[in-house]
Design a protein around this motif. Structure first.
Motif, mmCIF file in Angstrom:
data_model
loop_
_atom_site.group_PDB
_atom_site.id
_atom_site.type_symbol
_atom_site.label_atom_id
_atom_site.label_comp_id
_atom_site.label_asym_id
_atom_site.label_seq_id
_atom_site.Cartn_x
_atom_site.Cartn_y
_atom_site.Cartn_z
ATOM 1 N N GLU A 15 12.968 82.168 31.517
ATOM 2 C CA GLU A 15 14.221 82.877 31.230
ATOM 3 C C GLU A 15 15.340 82.462 32.180
ATOM 4 O OE1 GLU A 15 11.559 84.165 32.608
ATOM 5 O OE2 GLU A 15 12.148 85.396 34.322
ATOM 6 N N ARG A 16 14.997 81.790 33.291
ATOM 7 C CA ARG A 16 16.016 81.333 34.229
ATOM 8 C C ARG A 16 16.502 79.917 33.908
ATOM 9 N NH1 ARG A 16 14.539 81.610 40.168
ATOM 10 N NH2 ARG A 16 16.790 81.743 40.432
ATOM 11 N N ILE A 17 15.980 79.314 32.851
ATOM 12 C CA ILE A 17 16.327 77.937 32.513
ATOM 13 C C ILE A 17 17.390 77.918 31.408
ATOM 14 C CG2 ILE A 17 15.442 75.720 31.680
ATOM 15 C CD1 ILE A 17 14.374 76.570 34.442
ATOM 16 N N ARG A 18 18.406 77.089 31.614
ATOM 17 C CA ARG A 18 19.414 76.863 30.588
ATOM 18 C C ARG A 18 19.221 75.455 30.035
ATOM 19 N NH1 ARG A 18 19.052 81.283 31.408
ATOM 20 N NH2 ARG A 18 20.588 82.863 32.000
ATOM 21 N N VAL A 19 19.713 75.237 28.806
ATOM 22 C CA VAL A 19 19.361 74.022 28.086
ATOM 23 C C VAL A 19 20.578 73.401 27.409
ATOM 24 C CG1 VAL A 19 17.785 73.054 26.388
ATOM 25 C CG2 VAL A 19 17.235 75.241 27.469
ATOM 26 N N ALA A 20 20.637 72.077 27.441
ATOM 27 C CA ALA A 20 21.581 71.359 26.593
ATOM 28 C C ALA A 20 20.801 70.308 25.812
ATOM 29 C CB ALA A 20 22.672 70.700 27.413
ATOM 30 N N VAL A 21 21.074 70.217 24.518
ATOM 31 C CA VAL A 21 20.455 69.193 23.676
ATOM 32 C C VAL A 21 21.554 68.264 23.191
ATOM 33 C CG1 VAL A 21 19.210 68.743 21.527
ATOM 34 C CG2 VAL A 21 18.517 70.652 22.980
ATOM 35 N N ASP A 22 21.414 66.977 23.508
ATOM 36 C CA ASP A 22 22.420 65.970 23.137
ATOM 37 C C ASP A 22 23.834 66.421 23.539
ATOM 38 O OD1 ASP A 22 20.458 64.277 22.166
ATOM 39 O OD2 ASP A 22 20.553 65.112 20.159
ATOM 40 N N GLY A 23 23.935 66.973 24.744
ATOM 41 C CA GLY A 23 25.239 67.311 25.305
ATOM 42 C C GLY A 23 25.796 68.655 24.916
ATOM 43 N N GLU A 24 25.047 69.412 24.137
ATOM 44 C CA GLU A 24 25.533 70.712 23.685
ATOM 45 C C GLU A 24 24.643 71.822 24.239
ATOM 46 O OE1 GLU A 24 26.089 73.218 19.486
ATOM 47 O OE2 GLU A 24 25.178 71.220 19.489
ATOM 48 N N MET A 25 25.276 72.833 24.879
ATOM 49 C CA MET A 25 24.513 73.972 25.391
ATOM 50 C C MET A 25 23.935 74.747 24.205
ATOM 51 S SD MET A 25 25.275 74.601 28.925
ATOM 52 C CE MET A 25 26.695 74.490 30.035
ATOM 53 N N VAL A 26 22.622 74.984 24.258
ATOM 54 C CA VAL A 26 21.941 75.638 23.135
ATOM 55 C C VAL A 26 20.957 76.675 23.652
ATOM 56 C CG1 VAL A 26 22.145 73.575 21.692
ATOM 57 C CG2 VAL A 26 20.089 73.930 23.080
ATOM 58 N N PRO B 275 2.959 66.066 21.055
ATOM 59 C CA PRO B 275 2.486 66.575 19.764
ATOM 60 C C PRO B 275 2.618 68.101 19.695
ATOM 61 C CG PRO B 275 0.853 65.114 20.762
ATOM 62 C CD PRO B 275 1.930 65.320 21.779
ATOM 63 N N GLY B 276 3.126 68.597 18.596
ATOM 64 C CA GLY B 276 3.222 70.034 18.401
ATOM 65 C C GLY B 276 4.437 70.674 19.049
ATOM 66 N N VAL B 277 5.237 69.876 19.772
ATOM 67 C CA VAL B 277 6.426 70.428 20.427
ATOM 68 C C VAL B 277 7.640 70.213 19.530
ATOM 69 C CG1 VAL B 277 8.020 70.136 22.349
ATOM 70 C CG2 VAL B 277 5.559 70.181 22.771
ATOM 71 N N ALA B 278 8.202 71.310 19.016
ATOM 72 C CA ALA B 278 9.295 71.196 18.044
ATOM 73 C C ALA B 278 10.602 71.777 18.552
ATOM 74 C CB ALA B 278 8.913 71.889 16.733
ATOM 75 N N ASP B 279 10.524 72.654 19.559
ATOM 76 C CA ASP B 279 11.769 73.226 20.046
ATOM 77 C C ASP B 279 11.778 73.275 21.579
ATOM 78 O OD1 ASP B 279 10.256 75.428 20.797
ATOM 79 O OD2 ASP B 279 10.987 76.716 19.192
ATOM 80 N N VAL B 280 12.908 73.730 22.134
ATOM 81 C CA VAL B 280 13.103 73.679 23.574
ATOM 82 C C VAL B 280 12.077 74.547 24.304
ATOM 83 C CG1 VAL B 280 14.672 74.278 25.437
ATOM 84 C CG2 VAL B 280 15.550 73.129 23.392
ATOM 85 N N SER B 281 11.829 75.738 23.801
ATOM 86 C CA SER B 281 10.900 76.619 24.511
ATOM 87 C C SER B 281 9.492 76.032 24.537
ATOM 88 C CB SER B 281 10.908 78.022 23.908
ATOM 89 O OG SER B 281 10.558 77.977 22.559
ATOM 90 N N ALA B 282 9.112 75.338 23.475
ATOM 91 C CA ALA B 282 7.801 74.682 23.451
ATOM 92 C C ALA B 282 7.757 73.520 24.446
ATOM 93 C CB ALA B 282 7.478 74.194 22.041
ATOM 94 N N LEU B 283 8.881 72.809 24.582
ATOM 95 C CA LEU B 283 8.939 71.712 25.552
ATOM 96 C C LEU B 283 8.802 72.252 26.982
ATOM 97 C CD1 LEU B 283 9.465 68.706 26.245
ATOM 98 C CD2 LEU B 283 11.904 69.295 26.359
ATOM 99 N N ILE B 284 9.494 73.357 27.268
ATOM 100 C CA ILE B 284 9.414 73.958 28.601
ATOM 101 C C ILE B 284 7.977 74.412 28.883
ATOM 102 C CG2 ILE B 284 10.147 75.979 29.958
ATOM 103 C CD1 ILE B 284 12.927 75.639 28.658
ATOM 104 N N ALA B 285 7.334 75.019 27.895
ATOM 105 C CA ALA B 285 5.944 75.466 28.073
ATOM 106 C C ALA B 285 5.020 74.266 28.292
ATOM 107 C CB ALA B 285 5.500 76.275 26.851
ATOM 108 N N TRP B 286 5.298 73.166 27.571
ATOM 109 C CA TRP B 286 4.478 71.957 27.733
ATOM 110 C C TRP B 286 4.641 71.372 29.133
ATOM 111 C CZ3 TRP B 286 5.256 66.769 28.761
ATOM 112 C CH2 TRP B 286 4.181 65.905 28.465
ATOM 113 N N LEU B 287 5.890 71.318 29.627
ATOM 114 C CA LEU B 287 6.144 70.796 30.979
ATOM 115 C C LEU B 287 5.482 71.694 32.031
ATOM 116 C CD1 LEU B 287 9.908 69.836 30.547
ATOM 117 C CD2 LEU B 287 8.024 68.221 30.975
ATOM 118 N N ALA B 288 5.537 73.005 31.813
ATOM 119 C CA ALA B 288 4.945 73.946 32.770
ATOM 120 C C ALA B 288 3.425 73.786 32.832
ATOM 121 C CB ALA B 288 5.318 75.378 32.396
#
Lengths: 147, 86
Positions: free
Chosen positions: B54-65, B27-40
């Protein structure tokens, strides 16, 4: 021809070159990257993404073919465990003249270091195991090709 | 609720102790940075893996974003260190 492989099998450079060069191109350039045994390294492990790694290398090969008049591109990257001296990456490009082949080879090796989802893990004789850190110098080299 | 498949690679995978997981979009997680904060914030493994976002790179549905990419309609998110191939 265009060949892009992500493989856990040893890369046979001579066989790949024979396939690549079957067209009898005017100018062919190559880059062969091997595992170095620096610091007592005993194993290099390459982790990859099951889908994205192949797709990223295909995109790079297509980008190179759009940018230079290339008759052939071979791009083979090894993944999994390998030992010093083994080939980790092979880039072959061919064109009618040397400029395109040499430039495209440099482009492909520079860009695959920053664009392809691959991660190196080093194991050493003294038991140390570490993930390789990305280098700023690689990002700068890759950025040269932008625009 | 939509389910999200998350995959981890290299030292992120080792720190998380798993190569991936499937969970409902928190709930409340809408983007990648929020997901990373939630996991942390979820547990110690997440805290260790994502101590330095800042050391984490991300791909969403196969695309680097980038980390501000929306994941509201995403199926798969991959989280990994900067790449070191070649």
């Amino acid at each position: 021809m265009r060949r892009v492989d992500v493989t856990s099998a040893a890369i046979d450079v001579a066989a790949a070159l024979a396939d690549h060069d079957a067209g009898g191109h005017g100018a062919s350039a190559s880059f062969v990257g091997r595992v170095r045994g620096d610091g007592g390294l005993t194993e290099l492990f390459l982790e990859h993404h099951p889908v994205m790694t192949q797709a990223a290398l295909e995109t790079l090969a297509n980008d190179a073919m759009a940018r230079w008049p290339l008759a052939a591109v071979t791009l083979i990257h090894r993944v999994g465990a390998m030992t010093p001296g083994e080939v980790i990456v092979l880039v072959l490009t061919s064109s009618a003249h040397r400029e395109a082949a040499l430039a495209a080879t440099a482009f492909l090796i520079d860009r695959l270091k920053t664009d392809a989802p691959l991660w190196k893990r080093e194991s050493f004789a003294d038991g140390r195991v570490q993930w390789v850190e990305a280098r700023d110098s690689d990002a700068r080299r890759a950025a040269v090709w932008e625009g | 609720m939509a389910e999200l498949e998350i995959s981890y690679f290299a030292w992120v995978r080792e720190a998380m102790g798993q190569s991936g997981e499937i969970l409902p979009l928190p709930p409340g997680v809408a983007d990648v940075s929020a997901l990373i904060a939630w996991l942390a914030a979820r547990d110690e493994r997440g805290a260790a893996a994502f101590a330095r976002p800042e050391r984490i790179r991300v791909a969403v549905d196969g695309e680097m974003v980038s980390a501000n990419r929306s994941i509201v309609a995403a199926r798969e998110v991959a989280l990994f260190p900067p790449v070191t191939g070649g």
